[in-house]
Motif scaffolding. Structure first.
Motif, PDB file in Angstrom:
ATOM      1  N   UNK A 210       0.807  -1.231   0.000  1.00  0.00           N
ATOM      2  CA  UNK A 210       0.000   0.000   0.000  1.00  0.00           C
ATOM      3  C   UNK A 210       0.839   1.280   0.000  1.00  0.00           C
ATOM      4  N   UNK A 211       2.104   1.202   0.400  1.00  0.00           N
ATOM      5  CA  UNK A 211       2.949   2.404   0.420  1.00  0.00           C
ATOM      6  C   UNK A 211       3.090   3.028  -0.962  1.00  0.00           C
ATOM      7  N   UNK A 212       3.059   2.191  -2.003  1.00  0.00           N
ATOM      8  CA  UNK A 212       3.240   2.696  -3.366  1.00  0.00           C
ATOM      9  C   UNK A 212       2.130   3.639  -3.786  1.00  0.00           C
ATOM     10  N   UNK A 213       0.976   3.511  -3.170  1.00  0.00           N
ATOM     11  CA  UNK A 213      -0.160   4.376  -3.510  1.00  0.00           C
ATOM     12  C   UNK A 213      -0.510   5.348  -2.395  1.00  0.00           C
ATOM     13  N   UNK A 214      -0.233   4.975  -1.162  1.00  0.00           N
ATOM     14  CA  UNK A 214      -0.490   5.908  -0.050  1.00  0.00           C
ATOM     15  C   UNK A 214       0.291   7.200  -0.236  1.00  0.00           C
ATOM     16  N   UNK A 215       1.492   7.104  -0.813  1.00  0.00           N
ATOM     17  CA  UNK A 215       2.317   8.298  -1.008  1.00  0.00           C
ATOM     18  C   UNK A 215       1.619   9.310  -1.918  1.00  0.00           C
ATOM     19  N   UNK A 216       0.778   8.824  -2.803  1.00  0.00           N
ATOM     20  CA  UNK A 216      -0.004   9.719  -3.676  1.00  0.00           C
ATOM     21  C   UNK A 216      -1.067  10.434  -2.848  1.00  0.00           C
ATOM     22  N   UNK A 217      -1.731   9.659  -1.992  1.00  0.00           N
ATOM     23  CA  UNK A 217      -2.784  10.236  -1.149  1.00  0.00           C
ATOM     24  C   UNK A 217      -2.220  11.277  -0.193  1.00  0.00           C
ATOM     25  N   UNK A 218      -0.999  11.063   0.312  1.00  0.00           N
ATOM     26  CA  UNK A 218      -0.388  12.025   1.232  1.00  0.00           C
ATOM     27  C   UNK A 218      -0.339  13.419   0.598  1.00  0.00           C
ATOM     28  N   UNK A 219      -0.200  13.459  -0.721  1.00  0.00           N
ATOM     29  CA  UNK A 219      -0.085  14.739  -1.429  1.00  0.00           C
ATOM     30  C   UNK A 219      -1.429  15.236  -1.966  1.00  0.00           C
ATOM     31  N   UNK A 220      -2.498  14.500  -1.625  1.00  0.00           N
ATOM     32  CA  UNK A 220      -3.807  14.901  -2.114  1.00  0.00           C
ATOM     33  C   UNK A 220      -4.091  14.414  -3.525  1.00  0.00           C
ATOM     34  N   UNK A 221      -3.197  13.566  -4.051  1.00  0.00           N
ATOM     35  CA  UNK A 221      -3.374  13.048  -5.393  1.00  0.00           C
ATOM     36  C   UNK A 221      -4.358  11.885  -5.435  1.00  0.00           C
ATOM     37  N   UNK A 222      -4.618  11.410  -6.654  1.00  0.00           N
ATOM     38  CA  UNK A 222      -5.586  10.337  -6.882  1.00  0.00           C
ATOM     39  C   UNK A 222      -4.877   9.156  -7.527  1.00  0.00           C
ATOM     40  N   UNK A 223      -4.754   8.016  -6.844  1.00  0.00           N
ATOM     41  CA  UNK A 223      -4.174   6.834  -7.471  1.00  0.00           C
ATOM     42  C   UNK A 223      -5.097   6.300  -8.575  1.00  0.00           C
ATOM     43  N   UNK A 224      -4.511   6.023  -9.717  1.00  0.00           N
ATOM     44  CA  UNK A 224      -5.230   5.404 -10.833  1.00  0.00           C
ATOM     45  C   UNK A 224      -4.555   4.065 -11.108  1.00  0.00           C
ATOM     46  N   UNK A 225      -5.301   2.989 -10.981  1.00  0.00           N
ATOM     47  CA  UNK A 225      -4.704   1.657 -11.076  1.00  0.00           C
ATOM     48  C   UNK A 225      -4.775   1.120 -12.507  1.00  0.00           C
ATOM     49  N   UNK A 226      -3.612   0.746 -13.028  1.00  0.00           N
ATOM     50  CA  UNK A 226      -3.509   0.119 -14.344  1.00  0.00           C
ATOM     51  C   UNK A 226      -3.214  -1.359 -14.138  1.00  0.00           C
TER      52      UNK A 226
END
Length: 404
Positions: A86-102
């Motif tokens: 989950x760290x690979x995507x949580x780091x996006x959330x920390x910045x207010x970003x939106x993870x998009x899963x491919x």
């Protein structure tokens, strides 16, 4: 049942040199931010062939730093793999970003570049490819896509320290690359991570980010009250590595080639033993990459078995084999479900999750340990195998494995 002690799926490999390196720091003037951190960073940069490296307190902190300096902010989309921690995507959330899963490639289990290209929108800011199990992603295609759309590539190479892609060391290819030094990884600093980059602006920004956004660089300060003066120029974090950690990492780095070769030796033992077992699909290896093999993941051909994956998992634990599953697709976690992510968005990843088991792999294993794992896996697989294949069984197996 094998008469052996429990074999974990992963474990650190420490020797007296490592212990002494830590003791030397404990006897020195610096315990936290001292000269060893910079030495470790220089050693890692030299090893992977990059200009800069910035050490962090963890791989997660390093990814957060990379997202920050990449300029990811509220509403920005970042494309990444669901087959990761989950760290690979949580780091996006920390910045207010939106993870998009491919979705992943059905052979390599790495993120599929075609899926990345299909997910790009006007809001896309970056790509975080994950080098799953230590096998590098299709980095040339990913970086070409990124350049075409002016995106930043933050390579999550937590599994891939020591790996090569087309004769280039992982860590020297993408805009930024993160390595983890958790105890089960290729080398350890206890906890810790690092970002490697050739971009000087990223490097300088990462240094400040890990230390509260503070700088002492006179050339960028707005004021100068005297030699004691420093400025906090943005909201950073206390993500600094300690000299204690860096000393251990620096000592471990001397043994990286030995560690990787030992992993590859055991991989060959596994591959040779399991290649003729139709109930198991062994990892796929691309010709133009050389994995550093953080994990060895077997995939169960469920059509040829009489049970669910859970029963095989529990049977291997009963054999004192420390199996694991890497990973639950990130968007299937409750937190991500609450964000609105739905089932079915990455079908290859979801299917893989239902059929995969990670078996032990680490340099401190002995050949006897490896043979114990092999015999236990074969014994359990045989126990749950169908005695007679039906035409449908064979057809399903053939379609999954390219048998004509």
């Amino acid at each position: 049942m094998n008469n052996h002690s429990f074999i974990p799926y992963g474990k650190q490999s420490l020797d007296e040199e490592d212990i002494q390196a830590v003791i030397n720091v404990l006897k020195s003037d610096y315990l936290t931010t001292g000269p060893i951190i910079n030495q470790f960073e220089e050693d890692v940069a030299a090893y992977v062939g990059t200009k800069y490296a910035v050490a962090f307190s963890s791989g997660t902190a390093a990814l957060h730093g990379a997202c920050f300096v990449a300029g990811i902010t509220e509403g920005d989309e970042v494309i990444t793999s669901p087959m990761t921690f989950v760290a690979s995507t949580n780091c996006i959330l920390y910045q207010g970003g939106i993870p998009v899963f491919a979705d992943i490639d059905a052979n390599t289990y790495n993120i599929d570049p075609a899926e990345i290209a299909a997910k790009i929108t006007s809001k896309t800011k970056a790509i975080i490819p994950v080098d799953f199990t230590g096998q590098p992603c299709d980095l040339d295609r990913i970086n070409d896509i990124a350049k075409k759309h002016n995106l930043v590539v933050i390579e999550d190479a937590a599994h891939a320290f020591g790996a090569t892609y087309k004769d280039r060391k992982v860590g020297s290819i993408s805009d930024m690359t993160m390595f983890s030094f958790h105890p089960v990884k290729h080398i350890t600093s206890g906890e810790g991570g690092i970002i490697t980059t050739n971009n000087k602006a990223y490097y300088e920004r990462l240094l400040a980010f890990r230390s509260h956004g503070i700088t002492r660089d006179r050339s960028v300060m707005t004021e100068n009250h005297g030699p004691w003066y420093y400025e906090m120029q943005f909201l950073g974090y206390n993500y600094r590595m300690t000299d204690i950690q860096a000393a251990l990492g620096k000592s471990q780095l001397k043994k990286i080639n030995q560690f990787v070769e030992q992993r590859r030796k055991y991989i060959e033992m596994y591959n040779q033993s399991f290649a003729g077992t139709p109930q198991i699909t062994i990892p796929y290896q691309k010709d133009n990459v050389n994995s550093s093999w953080h994990l060895y993941v077997i995939r169960l051909n469920v059509d040829l078995l009489t049970c669910e994956r859970k029963e095989i998992y529990e049977a291997l634990l009963a054999e004192k084999i420390g199996v694991n599953v890497h990973y639950i697709p990130v968007y299937q976690q409750p937190y991500y479900k609450n964000l609105g992510y739905k089932e079915g968005i990455c079908p290859h990843a979801e299917e893989l999750y239902q059929e995969m088991i990670t078996i032990p792999l680490f340099p401190a294993m002995s050949e006897e340990d490896v043979n114990c794992v092999i015999s236990s896996v074969q014994r359990v697989i045989n126990k749950f195998s169908k005695q007679v294949w039906t035409y449908e069984d064979f057809s399903n197996y053939s379609s999954k494995n390219g048998v004509n």
